[in-house]
Design an enzyme around this catalytic site. Structure first.
Site, PDB file in Angstrom:
ATOM      1  N   SER A 310       0.830  -1.211   0.000  1.00 23.13           N
ATOM      2  CA  SER A 310       0.000   0.000   0.000  1.00 23.13           C
ATOM      3  C   SER A 310       0.859   1.252   0.000  1.00 23.13           C
ATOM      4  O   SER A 310       0.558   2.235  -0.685  1.00 23.13           O
ATOM      5  CB  SER A 310      -0.926   0.003   1.223  1.00 23.13           C
ATOM      6  OG  SER A 310      -1.825  -1.078   1.200  1.00 23.13           O
ATOM      7  N   HIS A 429      -8.625  -5.463   4.108  1.00 21.81           N
ATOM      8  CA  HIS A 429      -7.272  -5.657   4.647  1.00 21.81           C
ATOM      9  C   HIS A 429      -7.331  -6.740   5.717  1.00 21.81           C
ATOM     10  O   HIS A 429      -8.316  -6.860   6.444  1.00 21.81           O
ATOM     11  CB  HIS A 429      -6.768  -4.332   5.237  1.00 21.81           C
ATOM     12  CG  HIS A 429      -5.302  -4.331   5.572  1.00 21.81           C
ATOM     13  ND1 HIS A 429      -4.774  -5.094   6.608  1.00 21.81           N
ATOM     14  CD2 HIS A 429      -4.261  -3.662   5.029  1.00 21.81           C
ATOM     15  CE1 HIS A 429      -3.465  -4.878   6.663  1.00 21.81           C
ATOM     16  NE2 HIS A 429      -3.134  -4.024   5.714  1.00 21.81           N
TER      17      HIS A 429
END
Length: 624
Positions: A310, A429
């Site tokens: 990310s 996530h």
């Protein structure tokens, strides 16, 4: 507890704070042109903000001196002991004062405060020492004066102090522990989620003030142990380099016609690997809403992330900076390099710019980097309404996607138009938590992430249904992608290319987008150029790694670094450059060894790598 030893220490450290501020003033005056556009008030704030970095540097450099000054055993006021302390003080600070003075001029060459690149040019400094001394004699003179003054005004104990009674050992021990905790806190920069780092200095506009806020000892210490890029010399001239990259500076000049003032919304979906998207897998997936949106927009079937994390996605998406080094750009020694982000370019056209991420503020340095990329306002979990936070918190990372995206929709409605907003989701996530009321609602699939992908897709649908009722919706270009891939169960994605394949969708609810080949190769780094092209903005501040996806004359490419080799993906070939400069070629997209070599692809890959490495090292990513 507050005896003469502590008072002496505070006076001595206070003297250093004064010296650091003096060095910042000298740095400002001798590099005034860099900061000239900043107003007086903003410049003053940069100086004041610099105190935070001075605390971290001074405490780090003088930690041994502080420990010995407050040592709980023995007479620390003894004249001999105090003389030794003075030498430790001067010798500890001497090299960092020298570095700060050198940076007064070195900054003119590299455009940032010095980091660990000093180690790489030591041989050059030694070889050129004679002419450097002759040319920069005033820096040496200034250094000598500062060291002499430091030794001269160093606070002394006095004859009576050496005979003063000191607190007992246990009290001195407790004091040392308390001071040590304060020192650690100062070096860390406070109680925030992430320790202080150079990117935290760039909070003011113009961004160049971040260099004024920083001090050279701090950036040098932070650079120790970080990997420095190796400069490349595949091409000996800029012309040859640019030709190999198929790039011409200024190529993105605006076309005839007005600048569009459409809003731009970039949605970055956490872990939405292409493998999970039904529209990319013959209907087999977990994203029914994204699939339906793909029928109304342009979904690129061969889209790639430029990294695997990310923290690597945001520089690619917002600034066109791919992740071509072991360390993410956001935490690398080059994090303070000049970057013209998409937000910066749009601000020049009077856009309101913002970023939304429902995680804790400071997560992955997104708030700091987005500011560097021209994002004016950051909305993290701290900005989410406190009365809703308890019910909407996922227990791990931040706010569940559905309520958070509804909050974003309302915020966008209040924004001044036009605006650019970047939205980063988080529910998909690990540990893939979804609200209790949605348990057993979405297909569980074969991997634990699949259910949360279904929930995130549902949250996306609810966002678009809410946004469609807002006045800004029909004047907005939406760009939807994922930050990176995740777990895989489909053998078709269990290869070098599959690890980077993500969805990338362009959608406008009211404008017909140009007819584009959806099979062209696309990547995150193409997004800034695509927005600039779509809005018809004039700029020469785009990097050569990406190209507008609206240009159907270009077949597209993607570039990434897998930790071992650099990979360039093109529609007809995949080129892989290893550390020993050997190049291998594969067919796209099955990665079978190519029966023929592709010299042009090899040259392009080497050119892109040289441009990246040398541009990072020399802080020259943009041609003047």
């Amino acid at each position: 507890m507050f005896d003469i030893s502590l008072k002496l220490l505070l006076r001595r450290l206070g003297m250093l704070f004064g010296l650091y501020m003096l060095l910042r003033v000298v740095f400002y005056l001798l590099n005034y042109s860099t900061f000239a556009e900043a107003g007086f008030g903003t410049t003053l704030l940069a100086f004041l903000h610099g105190l935070r970095f001075d605390v971290a540097a001074i405490f780090a450099v003088n930690s041994l001196f502080i420990l010995l000054s407050l040592f709980p055993v023995g007479n620390t006021l003894n004249p001999t002991y105090q003389r030794a302390l003075k030498w430790i003080f001067i010798l500890s600070n001497l090299p960092f004062i020298a570095l700060a003075l050198v940076d007064v001029e070195f900054f003119k060459f590299i455009g940032r405060r010095s980091s660990n690149e000093i180690f790489a040019i030591t041989d050059d400094i030694i070889e050129q020492f004679g002419q450097l001394v002759t040319y920069y004699w005033y820096l040496i003179l200034g250094f000598a004066v500062l060291i002499y003054a430091l030794a001269k005004v160093y606070p002394k104990t006095g004859q009576q102090a050496s005979k003063a009674t000191q607190p007992n050992v246990w009290l001195r021990g407790v004091r040392l522990i308390l001071v040590a905790g304060f020192i650690v806190l100062g070096i860390r920069g406070g109680l925030q989620l992430k320790p202080l780092r150079p990117s935290h200095a760039f909070v003011l506009e113009p961004a160049a003030l971040g260099h004024l806020t920083l001090n050279s000892p701090f950036t040098f210490i932070k650079g120790i142990g970080q990997t420095k890029l190796e400069e490349k010399r595949y091409f000996t001239s800029d012309d040859a380099l640019l030709n190999a990259m198929e790039f011409a500076p200024g190529a993105y000049a605006a076309q005839d016609g007005p600048i569009k003032k459409d809003n731009v919304v970039i949605l970055i979906l956490e872990s939405f690997a292409a493998e999970y998207v039904g529209a990319l897998n013959h209907g087999q997936g977990y994203t029914p809403f994204l699939d339906s949106l793909a029928t109304e927009g342009i979904l690129f079937r061969n889209a790639f992330a430029n990294g695997r994390k990310s923290i690597e996605a945001l520089p690619s998406i917002l600034a066109g900076v791919p992740s071509l080094m072991l360390e993410p750009f956001i935490t690398s020694p080059y994090q303070a390099n000049n970057v013209y982000g998409l937000g910066t370019l749009l601000q020049q056209q009077n856009y309101k710019t913002a970023m939304f991420h429902g995680a804790a503020n400071g997560s992955m340095g997104f708030n700091d980097f987005s500011r560097r990329a021209g994002v004016q306002q950051y909305f993290g979990m701290d900005e989410y309404p406190e009365q809703l936070r308890k019910n909407d918190f996922d227990g791990q990372w931040g706010i569940f996607d559905e309520p958070y995206l509804q909050y974003v929709s309302k915020q966008l409605t209040e924004f001044e138009k036009p605006f650019m907003a970047t939205i980063f989701t988080l529910s998909s996530h690990q540990p893939y938590t979804i609200p209790d009321k949605y348990k057993n609602t979405f297909p569980k699939g074969e991997l634990e992430i699949h259910e949360s992908i279904g929930y995130a897709d549902y949250a996306l649908k609810e966002f678009f249904q809410s946004a469609a009722k807002q006045p800004w919706y029909h004047n907005t270009l939406f760009i939807i992608t994922a930050d990176h891939t995740q777990k895989s169960i489909n053998p078709a994605y269990q290869n070098e290319l599959g690890h980077y394949r993500v969805p990338l969708l362009l959608f406008h609810p009211a404008r017909r987008l140009p007819r584009i080949n959806p099979d062209k190769v696309a990547q995150h780094a193409d997004i800034p150029a695509t927005v600039v092209d779509y809005l018809n903005l004039p700029t020469d501040k785009l990097l050569p790694f990406g190209h507008s996806l609206l240009d159907d004359n270009f077949g597209g490419h993607a570039i990434f670094f897998n930790g071992n080799a650099y990979v360039l993906v093109q529609p007809n070939v995949v080129a892989e450059l290893k550390a020993n400069d050997a190049v291998s070629f594969y067919t796209f997209s099955d990665l079978a060894p190519s029966p023929t070599t592709e010299p042009k692809a090899a040259q392009k890959l080497k050119a892109l790598l040289q441009y990246f490495n040398n541009g990072m090292v020399n802080n020259r990513l943009y041609f003047d």
